[in-house]
Design an enzyme around this catalytic site. Structure first.
Site, PDB file in Angstrom:
ATOM      1  N   CYS A   1       0.820  -1.209   0.000  1.00  0.00           N
ATOM      2  CA  CYS A   1       0.000   0.000   0.000  1.00  0.00           C
ATOM      3  C   CYS A   1       0.861   1.270   0.000  1.00  0.00           C
ATOM      4  CB  CYS A   1      -0.972  -0.055   1.174  1.00  0.00           C
ATOM      5  SG  CYS A   1      -2.384   1.040   1.029  1.00  0.00           S
ATOM      6  N   HIS A   2       0.831   2.029   1.082  1.00  0.00           N
ATOM      7  CA  HIS A   2       1.582   3.284   1.186  1.00  0.00           C
ATOM      8  C   HIS A   2       3.051   3.086   1.570  1.00  0.00           C
ATOM      9  CE1 HIS A   2      -2.446   5.053   1.144  1.00  0.00           C
ATOM     10  NE2 HIS A   2      -1.862   6.204   0.877  1.00  0.00           N
TER      11      HIS A   2
END
Length: 168
Positions: free
Chosen positions: A102-103
């Site tokens: 994800c991030h």
């Protein structure tokens, strides 16, 4: 059995930490939570609490076999800490496995380790990943050398599968 550092701070995405960490433990690997301050407790976006085992300033990639970076807001908070950036970069210098979901790419962008790599991540990071010199791939999991990356919680099963394969 491998020793996996999980670099994490407040506002991590709960399932992106819990499910891979549980799968790594179930496969017999040792998880060490690394954060800004040893002994502190960090909290996920949905309330999961994780105790930090080691301060990032006190560890190096030599202490571990792999690095796991959960997503959420945690990587953005970690990228302003010079020791966290150094620690992440060391895994690439030493060509040790890195699992980023994800991030997580935010920390890797700041560590300047994505140039020339094939990477995926959360959709809001596509341009950031490209600006860092990487090829963005819209897939549930991308394996490029020592790096396993995924986009979002729905990709966790593929992320776990490829991460465990790399640990063998």
């Amino acid at each position: 059995m491998k020793r996996i550092a999980v670099i994490i701070t407040d506002m991590f995405q709960d399932v992106e930490y819990q499910q891979p960490a549980d799968a790594f433990r179930k496969a017999g690997h040792d998880i060490v939570n690394v954060g800004i301050s040893a002994g502190s407790v960090v909290k996920g976006e949905y309330g999961t609490h994780v105790q930090i085992d080691k301060a990032v300033r006190d560890v190096s990639a030599d202490d571990f076999d792999a690095l796991f970076i959960p997503g959420g807001y945690s990587p953005d908070k970690l990228r302003i800490d010079a020791d966290a950036v150094r620690f992440a970069k060391e895994f690439f210098t030493k060509k040790k496995p890195v699992f980023a979901i994800c991030h997580a790419a935010q920390l890797l962008i700041t560590a300047q380790v994505l140039k020339g790599r094939r990477v995926t991540g959360w959709m809001s990071l596509v341009q950031d990943i490209k600006n860092a010199g990487a090829e963005y791939v819209d897939a549930e999991v991308v394996v490029d050398g020592n790096l396993v990356s995924s986009r979002k919680p729905a990709d966790i099963p593929a992320f776990i599968r490829e991460s465990l394969t790399m640990l063998q």
